[in-house]
Design a protein around this motif. Structure first.
Motif, PDB file in Angstrom:
ATOM      1  N   ILE A   9      -7.756 -34.266  -0.899  1.00  0.00           N
ATOM      2  CA  ILE A   9      -8.632 -33.723  -1.953  1.00  0.00           C
ATOM      3  C   ILE A   9     -10.040 -34.304  -1.807  1.00  0.00           C
ATOM      4  O   ILE A   9     -11.036 -33.582  -1.836  1.00  0.00           O
ATOM      5  CB  ILE A   9      -8.057 -34.042  -3.354  1.00  0.00           C
ATOM      6  N   ILE A  10     -10.105 -35.617  -1.633  1.00  0.00           N
ATOM      7  CA  ILE A  10     -11.421 -36.268  -1.497  1.00  0.00           C
ATOM      8  C   ILE A  10     -12.151 -35.723  -0.263  1.00  0.00           C
ATOM      9  O   ILE A  10     -13.319 -35.327  -0.345  1.00  0.00           O
ATOM     10  CB  ILE A  10     -11.263 -37.800  -1.332  1.00  0.00           C
ATOM     11  N   GLY A  12     -11.659 -32.936   1.449  1.00  0.00           N
ATOM     12  CA  GLY A  12     -11.999 -31.517   1.302  1.00  0.00           C
ATOM     13  C   GLY A  12     -13.163 -31.308   0.363  1.00  0.00           C
ATOM     14  O   GLY A  12     -14.096 -30.551   0.660  1.00  0.00           O
ATOM     15  N   MET A  13     -13.133 -31.987  -0.784  1.00  0.00           N
ATOM     16  CA  MET A  13     -14.226 -31.828  -1.750  1.00  0.00           C
ATOM     17  C   MET A  13     -15.539 -32.344  -1.173  1.00  0.00           C
ATOM     18  O   MET A  13     -16.600 -31.764  -1.394  1.00  0.00           O
ATOM     19  CB  MET A  13     -13.895 -32.550  -3.058  1.00  0.00           C
ATOM     20  N   PHE A  14     -15.435 -33.454  -0.423  1.00  0.00           N
ATOM     21  CA  PHE A  14     -16.651 -33.981   0.204  1.00  0.00           C
ATOM     22  C   PHE A  14     -17.230 -32.953   1.183  1.00  0.00           C
ATOM     23  O   PHE A  14     -18.429 -32.680   1.169  1.00  0.00           O
ATOM     24  CB  PHE A  14     -16.371 -35.291   0.932  1.00  0.00           C
TER      25      PHE A  14
ATOM     26  N   PHE B  41      -9.064 -43.912  -6.465  1.00  0.00           N
ATOM     27  CA  PHE B  41      -9.319 -42.479  -6.378  1.00  0.00           C
ATOM     28  C   PHE B  41     -10.607 -42.128  -7.131  1.00  0.00           C
ATOM     29  O   PHE B  41     -11.456 -41.388  -6.626  1.00  0.00           O
ATOM     30  CB  PHE B  41      -8.130 -41.702  -6.946  1.00  0.00           C
ATOM     31  N   ILE B  48     -17.979 -40.809  -2.749  1.00  0.00           N
ATOM     32  CA  ILE B  48     -17.958 -39.955  -1.552  1.00  0.00           C
ATOM     33  C   ILE B  48     -18.314 -38.507  -1.895  1.00  0.00           C
ATOM     34  O   ILE B  48     -19.138 -37.887  -1.237  1.00  0.00           O
ATOM     35  CB  ILE B  48     -16.576 -40.018  -0.857  1.00  0.00           C
ATOM     36  N   VAL B  49     -17.668 -37.969  -2.944  1.00  0.00           N
ATOM     37  CA  VAL B  49     -17.946 -36.575  -3.288  1.00  0.00           C
ATOM     38  C   VAL B  49     -19.263 -36.481  -4.066  1.00  0.00           C
ATOM     39  O   VAL B  49     -20.127 -35.667  -3.774  1.00  0.00           O
ATOM     40  CB  VAL B  49     -16.789 -35.956  -4.104  1.00  0.00           C
ATOM     41  N   LEU B  68      -4.107 -27.716  -3.104  1.00  0.00           N
ATOM     42  CA  LEU B  68      -5.330 -28.251  -2.499  1.00  0.00           C
ATOM     43  C   LEU B  68      -6.413 -27.191  -2.306  1.00  0.00           C
ATOM     44  O   LEU B  68      -7.578 -27.408  -2.632  1.00  0.00           O
ATOM     45  CB  LEU B  68      -4.961 -28.895  -1.146  1.00  0.00           C
ATOM     46  N   ILE B  72     -10.360 -27.126  -3.628  1.00  0.00           N
ATOM     47  CA  ILE B  72     -11.520 -27.129  -2.736  1.00  0.00           C
ATOM     48  C   ILE B  72     -12.363 -25.865  -2.913  1.00  0.00           C
ATOM     49  O   ILE B  72     -13.595 -25.928  -2.968  1.00  0.00           O
ATOM     50  CB  ILE B  72     -11.049 -27.312  -1.273  1.00  0.00           C
ATOM     51  N   THR B  75     -14.320 -26.273  -6.080  1.00  0.00           N
ATOM     52  CA  THR B  75     -15.450 -27.179  -5.841  1.00  0.00           C
ATOM     53  C   THR B  75     -16.607 -26.432  -5.184  1.00  0.00           C
ATOM     54  O   THR B  75     -17.772 -26.588  -5.561  1.00  0.00           O
ATOM     55  CB  THR B  75     -15.001 -28.328  -4.919  1.00  0.00           C
TER      56      THR B  75
END
Lengths: 109, 242
Positions: A9-10, A12-14, B41, B48-49, B68, B72, B75
């Motif tokens: 998730i991290i 992919g979102m990044f 998390f 990071i995001v 997932l 994404i 997002t």
């Protein structure tokens, strides 16, 4: 959720977030913006900033909230008038915030 | 003015929005904790995001066990507006070295765009120092966002009801302070009015799509009004010649 899923998730979102932000910057040296687009883009700041705050200032969970009992509406209106008259950013922010919190206090009391 | 002073000016211009962002950072950290997600998390998300509203949306989707690809894709949609910011800023950054541009892309958030973009118009940022102002703005916001995420995750709901205090109003007032200097001719007023009406009419569209559509409509309105005023001005000149 497993740890692997959370990591994905991290990652992919990044990738999508950074991708959107950087794609034009990364190709900036060869990107030529046509003149009409350049003229249109100068309206982006006022358009997007207004579109972000208008629903916050003018609506609540029930819909339009153009009431003088609504601190958001009154605070925003005050800021707008101060900004238009005095054209001083700091004054616009301070007076608006002051009016907003005074109203919140008065309405609670 | 040296690089540090320029960065300081960027940070100063962002203060109202940094204050406005504090409750959201705390809220994000505490919501992540409340959803049983580890502090690591939450920290990874914020560091990071680094995408405020998308982070909240992702928490909601994780809570309902969304797959997932949905997280994404959502997002992507929530952050689409940033490409407009990049397009608009391109003229000020295209001469910079690629490494600097890659770094600046990471920090292209609403708040930094809102704080720095008008400074180019007002003359307090230019092609030679604008990137320093920009970096000062985004690093100060980044610092606040990560610190409040950690505090929120550690302390949970330690300040009850902070999300209801209305600290976000600081952002509303700041944006109005940024917008009003533009309101000096018909095209900008047109964009302003269309943005208000359209964003409210479309506010129930999912995933901030209403925001994007309203922005595009407002930009179009400004563009066409601009076009018409230029045309009629030219006609006026032509008539004077006769």
């Amino acid at each position: 959720m497993t740890t692997v899923e959370l990591v994905l998730i991290i990652v992919g979102m990044f990738l999508v977030t950074y991708g959107i932000r950087v794609v034009l910057f990364a190709s900036a040296h060869k990107a030529e913006i046509p003149e009409w687009l350049d003229k249109a883009l100068k309206f982006v700041p006022i358009s997007v900033l207004t579109a972000i705050i208008a629903p916050m200032a003018l609506t609540n969970s029930e819909g339009l909230a153009l009431s003088f009992m609504n601190p958001w509406f009154v605070g925003a209106l005050t800021s707008l008038l101060i900004g238009l008259v005095f054209k001083r950013q700091l004054l616009t922010i301070c007076v608006g915030v002051l009016v907003f919190f005074l109203m919140k206090l008065l309405l609670v009391a | 003015m040296n690089a540090f002073q320029n960065a300081q000016r960027g940070a100063l211009a962002s203060i109202p929005m940094i204050i406005g962002g504090i409750p959201f950072g705390l809220l994000f950290g505490s919501l992540a904790a409340a959803n049983g997600l580890s502090i690591w998390f939450a920290i990874a998300m914020s560091s990071i995001v680094f995408a405020g509203s998308a982070q909240f949306v992702a928490l909601g989707l994780i809570a309902v066990d969304a797959p997932l690809w949905v997280i994404i894709l959502t997002t992507f949609v929530v952050n689409l507006r940033h490409i407009l910011y990049a397009a608009d800023l391109l003229r000020f950054v295209k001469h910079l070295p690629i490494r600097l541009r890659l770094f600046m892309g990471f920090g292209l958030i609403d708040e930094t765009y809102a704080a720095v973009r008008p400074m180019y118009d007002m003359g307090s940022a230019n092609k030679s120092n604008g990137h320093q102002v920009y970096i000062g703005s985004f690093l100060s916001f980044y610092f606040m966002w990560n610190v409040t995420t950690i505090v929120g995750a550690l302390a949970g709901e330690f300040i009850p009801g902070i999300s209801e205090w209305g600290l976000e109003f600081a952002m509303v007032a700041t944006f109005i302070g940024i917008v009003t200097p533009y309101l000096r001719n018909v095209p900008y007023w047109g964009a302003f009015v269309v943005a208000i009406v359209a964003s409210i009419a479309l506010k129930d569209m999912p995933n901030h799509l209403g925001l994007i559509v309203a922005t595009l409509l407002a930009v179009l309105a400004g563009y066409f009004l601009d076009h018409m005023t230029i045309n009629s001005a030219q006609k006026g000149v032509a008539n004077d010649d006769c």
